[in-house]
Design a protein around this motif. Structure first.
Motif, PDB file in Angstrom:
ATOM      1  N   LEU B 157       0.836  -1.206   0.000  1.00  0.00           N
ATOM      2  CA  LEU B 157       0.000   0.000   0.000  1.00  0.00           C
ATOM      3  C   LEU B 157       0.866   1.249   0.000  1.00  0.00           C
ATOM      4  CD1 LEU B 157      -2.857  -0.940   2.484  1.00  0.00           C
ATOM      5  CD2 LEU B 157      -3.131  -0.304   0.077  1.00  0.00           C
ATOM      6  N   ALA B 158       1.926   1.213   0.797  1.00  0.00           N
ATOM      7  CA  ALA B 158       2.772   2.399   0.890  1.00  0.00           C
ATOM      8  C   ALA B 158       3.572   2.589  -0.394  1.00  0.00           C
ATOM      9  CB  ALA B 158       3.708   2.287   2.094  1.00  0.00           C
ATOM     10  N   TYR B 159       4.233   1.537  -0.844  1.00  0.00           N
ATOM     11  CA  TYR B 159       5.135   1.739  -1.990  1.00  0.00           C
ATOM     12  C   TYR B 159       4.395   1.783  -3.320  1.00  0.00           C
ATOM     13  CZ  TYR B 159       9.156   1.813  -4.970  1.00  0.00           C
ATOM     14  OH  TYR B 159      10.071   2.211  -5.914  1.00  0.00           O
ATOM     15  N   PHE B 163       0.364   5.405  -0.543  1.00  0.00           N
ATOM     16  CA  PHE B 163      -0.399   5.873   0.613  1.00  0.00           C
ATOM     17  C   PHE B 163       0.537   6.193   1.774  1.00  0.00           C
ATOM     18  CE2 PHE B 163      -3.421   3.255  -1.781  1.00  0.00           C
ATOM     19  CZ  PHE B 163      -4.466   4.167  -1.915  1.00  0.00           C
ATOM     20  N   SER B 164       0.157   7.196   2.548  1.00  0.00           N
ATOM     21  CA  SER B 164       0.957   7.562   3.712  1.00  0.00           C
ATOM     22  C   SER B 164       0.745   6.523   4.810  1.00  0.00           C
ATOM     23  CB  SER B 164       0.543   8.941   4.219  1.00  0.00           C
ATOM     24  OG  SER B 164      -0.730   8.854   4.814  1.00  0.00           O
ATOM     25  N   HIS B 165       1.623   6.534   5.798  1.00  0.00           N
ATOM     26  CA  HIS B 165       1.471   5.511   6.837  1.00  0.00           C
ATOM     27  C   HIS B 165       0.159   5.675   7.597  1.00  0.00           C
ATOM     28  CE1 HIS B 165       2.854   8.753   9.200  1.00  0.00           C
ATOM     29  NE2 HIS B 165       3.776   8.185   9.931  1.00  0.00           N
ATOM     30  N   SER B 166      -0.317   6.917   7.720  1.00  0.00           N
ATOM     31  CA  SER B 166      -1.597   7.067   8.420  1.00  0.00           C
ATOM     32  C   SER B 166      -2.765   6.583   7.556  1.00  0.00           C
ATOM     33  CB  SER B 166      -1.803   8.505   8.893  1.00  0.00           C
ATOM     34  OG  SER B 166      -1.472   9.412   7.894  1.00  0.00           O
ATOM     35  N   GLU B 167      -2.640   6.766   6.244  1.00  0.00           N
ATOM     36  CA  GLU B 167      -3.678   6.219   5.365  1.00  0.00           C
ATOM     37  C   GLU B 167      -3.676   4.688   5.409  1.00  0.00           C
ATOM     38  OE1 GLU B 167      -4.110   9.513   1.772  1.00  0.00           O
ATOM     39  OE2 GLU B 167      -2.334   8.260   1.822  1.00  0.00           O
TER      40      GLU B 167
END
Lengths: 330, 198
Positions: B157-159, B163-167
Protein backbone atom coordinates in the motif's frame (compact mmCIF):
# COMPACT_ATOMS: atom_id res chain seq x y z
CA UNK A 1 11.91 -0.66 21.23
CA UNK A 2 8.70 -0.49 19.33
CA UNK A 3 6.48 -0.23 22.36
CA UNK A 4 7.67 3.24 23.10
CA UNK A 5 4.66 4.54 21.26
CA UNK A 6 5.41 6.85 18.38
CA UNK A 7 8.30 8.42 20.14
CA UNK A 8 11.16 6.37 18.78
CA UNK A 9 12.35 7.97 15.57
CA UNK A 10 14.01 4.82 14.27
CA UNK A 11 10.55 3.30 13.96
CA UNK A 12 10.01 5.63 11.05
CA UNK A 13 12.80 4.12 8.95
CA UNK A 14 10.49 1.92 6.90
CA UNK A 15 7.87 4.55 6.24
CA UNK A 16 10.63 7.02 5.39
CA UNK A 17 12.14 4.76 2.75
CA UNK A 18 8.68 4.23 1.28
CA UNK A 19 7.96 7.96 1.20
CA UNK A 20 4.99 7.32 3.46
CA UNK A 21 5.72 10.06 5.99
CA UNK A 22 4.22 13.52 6.08
CA UNK A 23 6.48 16.56 6.11
CA UNK A 24 6.65 16.76 9.87
CA UNK A 25 7.63 13.14 10.39
CA UNK A 26 10.08 13.38 7.52
CA UNK A 27 11.80 16.31 9.17
CA UNK A 28 11.88 14.47 12.49
CA UNK A 29 13.38 11.42 10.92
CA UNK A 30 15.97 13.38 8.98
CA UNK A 31 17.00 15.06 12.19
CA UNK A 32 17.47 11.59 13.60
CA UNK A 33 19.58 10.65 10.58
CA UNK A 34 21.97 13.47 11.24
CA UNK A 35 22.61 12.16 14.70
CA UNK A 36 22.97 8.50 13.95
CA UNK A 37 25.39 6.84 11.58
CA UNK A 38 23.61 3.59 12.13
CA UNK A 39 20.29 5.11 11.16
CA UNK A 40 21.85 6.49 7.99
CA UNK A 41 23.11 3.09 6.98
CA UNK A 42 19.72 1.56 7.62
CA UNK A 43 18.02 4.34 5.69
CA UNK A 44 20.34 3.75 2.75
CA UNK A 45 19.70 0.03 2.76
CA UNK A 46 15.96 0.39 3.07
CA UNK A 47 15.99 2.96 0.31
CA UNK A 48 17.80 0.49 -1.95
CA UNK A 49 15.26 -2.11 -0.95
CA UNK A 50 12.42 0.20 -1.95
CA UNK A 51 14.13 0.79 -5.28
CA UNK A 52 14.25 -2.97 -5.80
CA UNK A 53 10.46 -2.91 -5.50
CA UNK A 54 10.44 -0.19 -8.13
CA UNK A 55 12.68 -2.14 -10.47
CA UNK A 56 10.27 -5.06 -10.29
CA UNK A 57 7.53 -3.02 -11.94
CA UNK A 58 6.91 -3.56 -15.62
CA UNK A 59 8.43 -0.80 -17.75
CA UNK A 60 6.07 1.38 -19.76
CA UNK A 61 7.20 2.98 -22.98
CA UNK A 62 6.60 6.75 -22.90
CA UNK A 63 5.07 8.55 -25.84
CA UNK A 64 7.54 9.96 -28.32
CA UNK A 65 6.38 13.47 -27.54
CA UNK A 66 7.59 13.21 -23.97
CA UNK A 67 11.20 13.03 -25.07
CA UNK A 68 10.67 15.75 -27.66
CA UNK A 69 9.23 18.05 -25.02
CA UNK A 70 11.99 17.27 -22.57
CA UNK A 71 14.78 17.82 -25.02
CA UNK A 72 13.19 21.11 -26.04
CA UNK A 73 13.07 22.23 -22.43
CA UNK A 74 16.69 21.46 -21.58
CA UNK A 75 18.17 24.56 -23.10
CA UNK A 76 15.99 26.76 -20.96
CA UNK A 77 16.19 24.67 -17.80
CA UNK A 78 18.93 25.70 -15.41
CA UNK A 79 21.31 23.20 -13.94
CA UNK A 80 22.67 23.23 -10.46
CA UNK A 81 26.36 23.97 -10.09
CA UNK A 82 28.52 20.99 -9.12
CA UNK A 83 28.95 21.68 -5.43
CA UNK A 84 26.06 22.61 -3.16
CA UNK A 85 26.59 25.33 -0.60
CA UNK A 86 27.25 23.30 2.53
CA UNK A 87 25.95 25.84 5.01
CA UNK A 88 22.62 26.33 3.39
CA UNK A 89 21.86 22.70 2.84
CA UNK A 90 23.39 21.39 6.01
CA UNK A 91 20.35 19.55 7.17
CA UNK A 92 19.86 17.67 3.97
CA UNK A 93 23.42 17.23 2.89
CA UNK A 94 24.97 16.24 6.17
CA UNK A 95 23.64 12.69 6.36
CA UNK A 96 25.66 12.11 3.27
CA UNK A 97 26.22 8.42 3.75
CA UNK A 98 22.69 7.65 2.76
CA UNK A 99 21.95 7.35 -0.94
CA UNK A 100 18.39 8.10 0.02
CA UNK A 101 19.21 11.57 0.97
CA UNK A 102 20.11 13.46 -2.18
CA UNK A 103 16.96 12.70 -4.13
CA UNK A 104 14.79 13.09 -1.11
CA UNK A 105 16.34 16.37 -0.26
CA UNK A 106 15.74 17.68 -3.71
CA UNK A 107 12.23 16.44 -4.07
CA UNK A 108 10.97 17.23 -0.64
CA UNK A 109 8.93 20.17 -1.73
CA UNK A 110 8.08 20.04 -5.40
CA UNK A 111 5.70 22.63 -6.64
CA UNK A 112 2.94 20.12 -6.81
CA UNK A 113 2.78 19.11 -3.19
CA UNK A 114 -0.06 20.24 -1.04
CA UNK A 115 2.40 21.58 1.45
CA UNK A 116 3.87 23.97 -1.01
CA UNK A 117 0.74 25.80 -1.94
CA UNK A 118 2.17 28.96 -0.52
CA UNK A 119 4.56 28.92 -3.40
CA UNK A 120 1.76 29.09 -5.85
CA UNK A 121 0.32 32.24 -4.42
CA UNK A 122 2.22 34.60 -6.65
CA UNK A 123 1.27 32.41 -9.54
CA UNK A 124 -2.41 32.59 -8.85
CA UNK A 125 -2.13 36.25 -8.19
CA UNK A 126 -1.38 36.64 -11.85
CA UNK A 127 -4.39 34.77 -13.03
CA UNK A 128 -6.46 37.77 -13.77
CA UNK A 129 -3.69 39.95 -15.05
CA UNK A 130 -4.17 41.32 -18.49
CA UNK A 131 -1.49 40.38 -20.95
CA UNK A 132 0.92 43.18 -20.73
CA UNK A 133 4.27 44.23 -19.50
CA UNK A 134 2.87 44.11 -16.01
CA UNK A 135 2.01 40.47 -16.38
CA UNK A 136 5.38 39.74 -17.85
CA UNK A 137 7.03 41.41 -14.90
CA UNK A 138 5.00 39.25 -12.62
CA UNK A 139 6.23 36.19 -14.39
CA UNK A 140 9.73 37.17 -13.52
CA UNK A 141 8.83 36.89 -9.90
CA UNK A 142 7.40 33.43 -10.23
CA UNK A 143 9.92 31.89 -12.54
CA UNK A 144 10.58 29.03 -10.22
CA UNK A 145 7.11 27.64 -10.55
CA UNK A 146 7.71 25.72 -13.72
CA UNK A 147 11.42 25.25 -13.43
CA UNK A 148 12.22 24.99 -9.77
CA UNK A 149 11.77 21.68 -8.13
CA UNK A 150 10.68 23.01 -4.81
CA UNK A 151 11.37 26.53 -3.79
CA UNK A 152 9.47 26.51 -0.62
CA UNK A 153 11.44 24.58 1.85
CA UNK A 154 14.40 26.27 3.45
CA UNK A 155 16.31 23.09 4.00
CA UNK A 156 15.91 22.08 0.44
CA UNK A 157 18.98 21.91 -1.75
CA UNK A 158 18.17 23.61 -4.97
CA UNK A 159 17.00 26.96 -3.81
CA UNK A 160 18.75 27.10 -0.53
CA UNK A 161 21.33 29.48 -1.90
CA UNK A 162 18.69 31.98 -2.91
CA UNK A 163 15.71 31.09 -0.77
CA UNK A 164 13.60 34.05 -1.63
CA UNK A 165 14.78 34.58 -5.18
CA UNK A 166 11.36 33.54 -6.31
CA UNK A 167 9.68 36.06 -4.13
CA UNK A 168 11.70 39.15 -4.85
CA UNK A 169 12.01 40.50 -8.29
CA UNK A 170 15.03 42.64 -7.69
CA UNK A 171 16.90 42.44 -10.94
CA UNK A 172 20.24 42.62 -9.22
CA UNK A 173 19.41 39.81 -6.92
CA UNK A 174 18.29 37.63 -9.73
CA UNK A 175 21.28 38.49 -11.82
CA UNK A 176 23.49 37.10 -9.12
CA UNK A 177 21.82 33.77 -9.45
CA UNK A 178 23.37 32.50 -12.60
CA UNK A 179 21.09 29.66 -13.30
CA UNK A 180 17.97 31.69 -12.91
CA UNK A 181 18.82 34.17 -15.56
CA UNK A 182 17.87 32.13 -18.51
CA UNK A 183 14.55 30.85 -17.25
CA UNK A 184 13.46 34.32 -16.33
CA UNK A 185 14.27 35.56 -19.76
CA UNK A 186 12.76 32.52 -21.26
CA UNK A 187 9.50 32.97 -19.43
CA UNK A 188 9.45 36.61 -20.35
CA UNK A 189 9.79 35.55 -23.93
CA UNK A 190 7.09 32.99 -23.44
CA UNK A 191 4.80 35.58 -21.95
CA UNK A 192 5.49 38.07 -24.68
CA UNK A 193 4.90 35.51 -27.37
CA UNK A 194 1.77 34.27 -25.71
CA UNK A 195 0.43 37.73 -25.15
CA UNK A 196 0.59 38.36 -28.85
CA UNK A 197 -1.74 35.53 -29.44
CA UNK A 198 -4.19 35.06 -26.71
CA UNK A 199 -3.95 37.60 -23.99
CA UNK A 200 -4.98 37.29 -20.42
CA UNK A 201 -6.69 33.97 -20.49
CA UNK A 202 -3.55 32.38 -21.70
CA UNK A 203 -1.51 33.91 -18.94
CA UNK A 204 -3.94 32.67 -16.39
CA UNK A 205 -3.33 29.18 -17.64
CA UNK A 206 0.34 29.53 -18.31
CA UNK A 207 1.15 30.75 -14.86
CA UNK A 208 -0.48 27.88 -13.18
CA UNK A 209 2.09 25.86 -11.30
CA UNK A 210 1.07 22.74 -13.16
CA UNK A 211 4.16 21.55 -15.01
CA UNK A 212 2.10 20.24 -17.87
CA UNK A 213 0.76 23.71 -18.46
CA UNK A 214 4.16 25.23 -18.04
CA UNK A 215 5.45 22.80 -20.61
CA UNK A 216 2.58 23.68 -22.89
CA UNK A 217 3.33 27.35 -22.48
CA UNK A 218 6.99 26.76 -23.27
CA UNK A 219 6.13 24.78 -26.35
CA UNK A 220 3.74 27.45 -27.58
CA UNK A 221 6.38 30.08 -27.02
CA UNK A 222 8.87 28.01 -28.94
CA UNK A 223 6.52 27.74 -31.87
CA UNK A 224 5.91 31.45 -31.85
CA UNK A 225 9.59 32.18 -31.53
CA UNK A 226 10.66 29.77 -34.26
CA UNK A 227 12.04 31.47 -37.34
CA UNK A 228 9.71 29.40 -39.52
CA UNK A 229 6.63 29.96 -37.38
CA UNK A 230 3.45 29.96 -39.45
CA UNK A 231 -0.22 30.36 -38.76
CA UNK A 232 -3.53 29.56 -40.36
CA UNK A 233 -6.83 31.05 -39.26
CA UNK A 234 -10.30 29.69 -39.86
CA UNK A 235 -13.60 29.33 -38.07
CA UNK A 236 -15.21 26.33 -36.44
CA UNK A 237 -18.46 24.82 -37.56
CA UNK A 238 -20.17 27.07 -35.01
CA UNK A 239 -18.29 30.17 -36.10
CA UNK A 240 -15.64 30.51 -33.38
CA UNK A 241 -12.31 31.85 -34.49
CA UNK A 242 -9.68 29.17 -34.62
CA UNK A 243 -5.98 29.41 -35.26
CA UNK A 244 -3.29 26.87 -35.94
CA UNK A 245 0.30 27.91 -35.30
CA UNK A 246 3.16 25.65 -36.20
CA UNK A 247 6.80 25.25 -36.95
CA UNK A 248 7.88 22.65 -39.46
CA UNK A 249 11.39 22.84 -38.10
CA UNK A 250 10.26 22.04 -34.57
CA UNK A 251 7.63 19.64 -35.92
CA UNK A 252 5.06 20.86 -33.42
CA UNK A 253 1.88 22.86 -33.62
CA UNK A 254 -0.79 24.36 -31.41
CA UNK A 255 -4.47 25.02 -31.84
CA UNK A 256 -6.16 28.06 -30.31
CA UNK A 257 -9.92 28.54 -30.38
CA UNK A 258 -11.87 31.52 -29.05
CA UNK A 259 -14.91 30.92 -26.87
CA UNK A 260 -15.01 27.25 -27.54
CA UNK A 261 -18.15 25.85 -25.85
CA UNK A 262 -17.86 23.88 -22.62
CA UNK A 263 -18.39 20.17 -23.05
CA UNK A 264 -20.15 17.84 -20.64
CA UNK A 265 -17.98 15.83 -18.29
CA UNK A 266 -18.37 12.80 -20.51
CA UNK A 267 -16.76 14.45 -23.52
CA UNK A 268 -13.41 15.92 -24.49
CA UNK A 269 -12.09 17.84 -27.43
CA UNK A 270 -9.50 15.75 -29.20
CA UNK A 271 -6.78 16.84 -31.58
CA UNK A 272 -5.62 14.89 -34.59
CA UNK A 273 -2.77 14.93 -37.03
CA UNK A 274 -4.17 13.69 -40.30
CA UNK A 275 -2.19 12.68 -43.34
CA UNK A 276 -2.09 9.93 -45.95
CA UNK A 277 -1.35 7.41 -43.21
CA UNK A 278 -4.57 8.25 -41.38
CA UNK A 279 -5.45 10.12 -38.22
CA UNK A 280 -3.21 10.08 -35.18
CA UNK A 281 -4.42 11.37 -31.85
CA UNK A 282 -2.53 14.40 -30.65
CA UNK A 283 -4.11 14.77 -27.23
CA UNK A 284 -7.31 16.00 -25.66
CA UNK A 285 -8.30 19.23 -24.00
CA UNK A 286 -11.33 20.99 -22.65
CA UNK A 287 -12.60 24.51 -22.68
CA UNK A 288 -13.89 26.81 -20.00
CA UNK A 289 -16.29 28.30 -22.51
CA UNK A 290 -14.88 31.79 -22.68
CA UNK A 291 -11.50 33.17 -23.50
CA UNK A 292 -9.15 31.16 -25.62
CA UNK A 293 -8.84 27.44 -25.30
CA UNK A 294 -5.56 26.18 -26.66
CA UNK A 295 -3.28 23.24 -26.63
CA UNK A 296 0.03 22.27 -28.09
CA UNK A 297 -0.48 19.01 -29.92
CA UNK A 298 1.19 15.85 -28.70
CA UNK A 299 3.40 13.98 -31.10
CA UNK A 300 5.25 15.01 -34.20
CA UNK A 301 3.89 17.17 -36.93
CA UNK A 302 4.89 16.41 -40.50
CA UNK A 303 4.95 19.18 -43.04
CA UNK A 304 1.64 19.28 -44.86
CA UNK A 305 -0.30 17.46 -42.13
CA UNK A 306 -3.88 18.43 -41.57
CA UNK A 307 -4.88 19.19 -38.03
CA UNK A 308 -8.39 18.48 -36.88
CA UNK A 309 -10.43 18.83 -33.71
CA UNK A 310 -13.29 16.47 -32.89
CA UNK A 311 -15.57 15.97 -29.93
CA UNK A 312 -14.95 12.54 -28.42
CA UNK A 313 -15.99 10.57 -25.36
CA UNK A 314 -14.12 11.55 -22.22
CA UNK A 315 -10.48 10.54 -22.45
CA UNK A 316 -10.43 10.54 -26.22
CA UNK A 317 -10.76 7.87 -28.87
CA UNK A 318 -8.28 5.83 -30.87
CA UNK A 319 -9.73 7.17 -34.08
CA UNK A 320 -12.11 10.09 -34.67
CA UNK A 321 -15.71 9.09 -34.07
CA UNK A 322 -17.27 12.34 -35.22
CA UNK A 323 -16.77 14.96 -37.89
CA UNK A 324 -14.19 17.61 -37.05
CA UNK A 325 -15.55 20.85 -35.68
CA UNK A 326 -12.58 22.50 -37.29
CA UNK A 327 -9.74 21.44 -39.56
CA UNK A 328 -6.61 23.17 -40.75
CA UNK A 329 -4.22 22.57 -43.59
CA UNK A 330 -0.68 23.26 -42.49
CA UNK B 1 4.91 -0.80 -28.91
CA UNK B 2 5.79 -3.92 -27.01
CA UNK B 3 8.64 -4.58 -29.37
CA UNK B 4 9.95 -1.14 -28.77
CA UNK B 5 9.79 -1.70 -25.06
CA UNK B 6 11.78 -4.86 -25.30
CA UNK B 7 14.44 -3.30 -27.44
CA UNK B 8 14.71 -0.33 -25.18
CA UNK B 9 14.92 -2.20 -21.94
CA UNK B 10 17.36 -4.66 -23.39
CA UNK B 11 19.63 -1.68 -23.83
CA UNK B 12 20.17 -1.81 -20.10
CA UNK B 13 22.28 -4.89 -20.36
CA UNK B 14 23.43 -4.79 -23.92
CA UNK B 15 27.17 -5.37 -24.08
CA UNK B 16 27.32 -2.89 -26.93
CA UNK B 17 26.00 -0.13 -24.69
CA UNK B 18 28.59 2.61 -24.99
CA UNK B 19 28.10 4.21 -21.62
CA UNK B 20 26.68 3.24 -18.25
CA UNK B 21 23.92 5.29 -16.69
CA UNK B 22 26.40 6.56 -14.15
CA UNK B 23 28.72 7.82 -16.87
CA UNK B 24 25.83 9.38 -18.72
CA UNK B 25 24.63 11.11 -15.58
CA UNK B 26 28.11 12.49 -15.07
CA UNK B 27 28.02 13.99 -18.54
CA UNK B 28 24.50 15.31 -17.99
CA UNK B 29 25.83 17.18 -14.97
CA UNK B 30 28.01 19.12 -17.38
CA UNK B 31 25.16 20.04 -19.64
CA UNK B 32 25.54 17.24 -22.19
CA UNK B 33 22.14 17.05 -23.85
CA UNK B 34 22.87 14.00 -25.94
CA UNK B 35 23.95 12.11 -22.84
CA UNK B 36 20.65 13.15 -21.30
CA UNK B 37 18.83 11.76 -24.33
CA UNK B 38 20.69 8.48 -24.02
CA UNK B 39 20.04 8.25 -20.30
CA UNK B 40 16.40 8.99 -20.94
CA UNK B 41 16.18 6.20 -23.51
CA UNK B 42 17.70 3.77 -21.06
CA UNK B 43 15.61 4.48 -18.03
CA UNK B 44 12.45 6.38 -18.99
CA UNK B 45 10.37 3.20 -19.40
CA UNK B 46 11.38 2.19 -15.87
CA UNK B 47 10.47 5.58 -14.51
CA UNK B 48 7.16 5.76 -16.32
CA UNK B 49 6.38 2.18 -15.35
CA UNK B 50 6.85 2.98 -11.69
CA UNK B 51 5.04 6.30 -11.81
CA UNK B 52 2.13 4.78 -13.66
CA UNK B 53 1.95 1.98 -11.14
CA UNK B 54 1.17 4.63 -8.54
CA UNK B 55 -0.82 7.16 -10.52
CA UNK B 56 -2.57 4.77 -12.92
CA UNK B 57 -3.56 7.59 -15.27
CA UNK B 58 -1.21 7.55 -18.23
CA UNK B 59 -1.27 11.22 -19.14
CA UNK B 60 -0.66 12.30 -15.59
CA UNK B 61 2.11 9.76 -15.29
CA UNK B 62 3.83 11.20 -18.33
CA UNK B 63 3.59 14.67 -16.84
CA UNK B 64 5.21 13.51 -13.65
CA UNK B 65 7.83 11.63 -15.64
CA UNK B 66 8.67 14.85 -17.41
CA UNK B 67 9.08 16.60 -14.06
CA UNK B 68 11.34 13.82 -12.89
CA UNK B 69 13.62 14.04 -15.89
CA UNK B 70 13.79 17.80 -15.67
CA UNK B 71 14.88 17.29 -12.11
CA UNK B 72 17.48 14.77 -13.23
CA UNK B 73 18.76 17.38 -15.64
CA UNK B 74 18.76 20.11 -13.03
CA UNK B 75 20.33 18.21 -10.21
CA UNK B 76 22.61 15.74 -11.99
CA UNK B 77 25.58 17.49 -10.43
CA UNK B 78 24.35 16.38 -7.04
CA UNK B 79 24.49 12.74 -7.91
CA UNK B 80 27.40 10.96 -6.26
CA UNK B 81 28.26 7.59 -7.75
CA UNK B 82 29.79 6.45 -4.48
CA UNK B 83 26.38 6.56 -2.86
CA UNK B 84 24.67 4.24 -5.26
CA UNK B 85 23.75 3.57 -8.86
CA UNK B 86 22.12 6.05 -11.17
CA UNK B 87 18.99 3.91 -11.37
CA UNK B 88 18.64 4.02 -7.62
CA UNK B 89 19.02 7.76 -7.58
CA UNK B 90 16.52 8.30 -10.36
CA UNK B 91 13.94 5.76 -9.21
CA UNK B 92 14.02 7.16 -5.69
CA UNK B 93 13.33 10.56 -7.16
CA UNK B 94 10.61 9.09 -9.34
CA UNK B 95 8.81 7.42 -6.48
CA UNK B 96 9.01 10.54 -4.37
CA UNK B 97 7.56 12.63 -7.18
CA UNK B 98 4.75 10.21 -7.84
CA UNK B 99 3.87 10.19 -4.16
CA UNK B 100 3.97 13.97 -4.05
CA UNK B 101 1.58 14.12 -6.97
CA UNK B 102 -0.82 11.77 -5.25
CA UNK B 103 -0.73 13.73 -2.02
CA UNK B 104 -1.27 17.01 -3.82
CA UNK B 105 -4.17 16.02 -6.00
CA UNK B 106 -7.72 15.23 -5.14
CA UNK B 107 -7.56 12.54 -7.77
CA UNK B 108 -5.02 10.80 -5.62
CA UNK B 109 -7.34 10.70 -2.66
CA UNK B 110 -10.10 9.15 -4.67
CA UNK B 111 -8.05 6.20 -5.70
CA UNK B 112 -9.13 2.88 -4.51
CA UNK B 113 -7.13 1.03 -1.95
CA UNK B 114 -6.88 -1.91 -4.29
CA UNK B 115 -4.48 0.04 -6.48
CA UNK B 116 -1.87 -0.48 -3.86
CA UNK B 117 -2.93 -3.77 -2.47
CA UNK B 118 -3.33 -5.78 -5.64
CA UNK B 119 -0.69 -8.36 -6.22
CA UNK B 120 2.44 -7.61 -8.11
CA UNK B 121 1.44 -10.52 -10.28
CA UNK B 122 -1.72 -8.81 -11.41
CA UNK B 123 0.16 -5.84 -12.74
CA UNK B 124 2.29 -8.24 -14.69
CA UNK B 125 -0.43 -10.04 -16.54
CA UNK B 126 0.06 -8.64 -19.99
CA UNK B 127 3.59 -7.51 -19.96
CA UNK B 128 6.33 -8.46 -22.31
CA UNK B 129 9.37 -7.96 -20.19
CA UNK B 130 13.02 -8.48 -20.74
CA UNK B 131 14.94 -11.22 -19.05
CA UNK B 132 16.44 -8.66 -16.75
CA UNK B 133 13.10 -7.30 -15.64
CA UNK B 134 11.65 -10.76 -15.26
CA UNK B 135 14.49 -11.89 -13.05
CA UNK B 136 14.20 -8.82 -10.90
CA UNK B 137 10.47 -9.22 -10.70
CA UNK B 138 10.65 -12.84 -9.67
CA UNK B 139 13.28 -12.09 -7.09
CA UNK B 140 11.12 -9.41 -5.50
CA UNK B 141 7.99 -11.48 -5.74
CA UNK B 142 9.72 -14.33 -4.00
CA UNK B 143 11.09 -12.05 -1.31
CA UNK B 144 7.59 -10.65 -0.79
CA UNK B 145 6.31 -14.11 0.03
CA UNK B 146 8.65 -14.16 3.04
CA UNK B 147 6.77 -11.31 4.63
CA UNK B 148 3.74 -11.81 6.79
CA UNK B 149 0.51 -11.05 5.04
CA UNK B 150 0.14 -7.85 7.02
CA UNK B 151 3.67 -6.69 6.35
CA UNK B 152 3.16 -7.34 2.68
CA UNK B 153 -0.09 -5.40 2.61
CA UNK B 154 1.39 -2.45 4.42
CA UNK B 155 4.51 -2.29 2.26
CA UNK B 156 2.49 -2.67 -0.95
CA UNK B 157 0.00 0.00 0.00
CA UNK B 158 2.77 2.40 0.89
CA UNK B 159 5.13 1.74 -1.99
CA UNK B 160 2.90 0.74 -4.89
CA UNK B 161 -0.14 2.63 -3.70
CA UNK B 162 1.64 5.75 -2.57
CA UNK B 163 -0.40 5.87 0.61
CA UNK B 164 0.96 7.56 3.71
CA UNK B 165 1.47 5.51 6.84
CA UNK B 166 -1.60 7.07 8.42
CA UNK B 167 -3.68 6.22 5.36
CA UNK B 168 -2.38 2.67 5.52
CA UNK B 169 -3.35 2.51 9.18
CA UNK B 170 -6.85 3.65 8.34
CA UNK B 171 -7.25 1.17 5.51
CA UNK B 172 -6.02 -1.79 7.44
CA UNK B 173 -7.77 -0.70 10.64
CA UNK B 174 -4.63 -0.94 12.70
CA UNK B 175 -2.90 1.60 14.94
CA UNK B 176 -0.34 3.91 13.36
CA UNK B 177 2.41 2.57 15.56
CA UNK B 178 1.72 -0.91 14.26
CA UNK B 179 1.94 0.29 10.68
CA UNK B 180 5.31 1.87 11.34
CA UNK B 181 6.58 -1.36 12.79
CA UNK B 182 5.23 -3.40 9.92
CA UNK B 183 6.70 -1.14 7.30
CA UNK B 184 10.08 -1.22 8.93
CA UNK B 185 10.11 -4.91 9.74
CA UNK B 186 8.75 -5.71 6.29
CA UNK B 187 11.43 -3.70 4.53
CA UNK B 188 14.16 -5.14 6.72
CA UNK B 189 12.96 -8.61 5.85
CA UNK B 190 12.93 -7.70 2.17
CA UNK B 191 16.37 -6.20 2.47
CA UNK B 192 17.70 -9.41 3.92
CA UNK B 193 15.92 -11.58 1.38
CA UNK B 194 17.16 -9.47 -1.50
CA UNK B 195 20.66 -9.24 -0.13
CA UNK B 196 20.69 -5.47 -0.13
CA UNK B 197 23.50 -4.19 2.05
CA UNK B 198 25.68 -1.17 1.90
Amino acid sequence: MTDRNDAHPSDLAGAYALHALDAQDTAAFEAHLIESERARIEAAELNDTAVALGLAVAPVQPSASLKVNLMALLASTPQLPPVPAPRAVGTTDAPGAAPAVPPVAITTAPTATGGSTAGTTPVNRSTNMPASVAAAADIASVDTAPFGTGANRPAMGIHAAEPSGAERSSATERAQVRWFKRPVQFMLAAAAAAALFVGGTFLGQALNADPFEAQQASALAQINAADDSQRAATTTADGQEATLVWSNKLAISAVLVDNLPVLGGDQDYQLWYINAAGAVSAGTFDSSGDGTAWRVLDGTMHAGDQVGVTVEPNGGSDQPTSSPIVAFQS
Amino acid sequence: MLDLMTVDSAGDISPAAPATKEELLGRVAHGDQSAFGELYDQIAPRVLGLVKRLLVDHAQSEEVTQEIFLEVWQSASRYEPTRGGASTWILTMAHRRAVDRIRSSQAGRDRDAKIGIRDLAVAYDHVVETVEVRIEHERVEKAMTRLTQLQRQAVSLAYYGGFSHSEVAEMLHIPLGTVKTRLRDGLIRLRDELGVAS
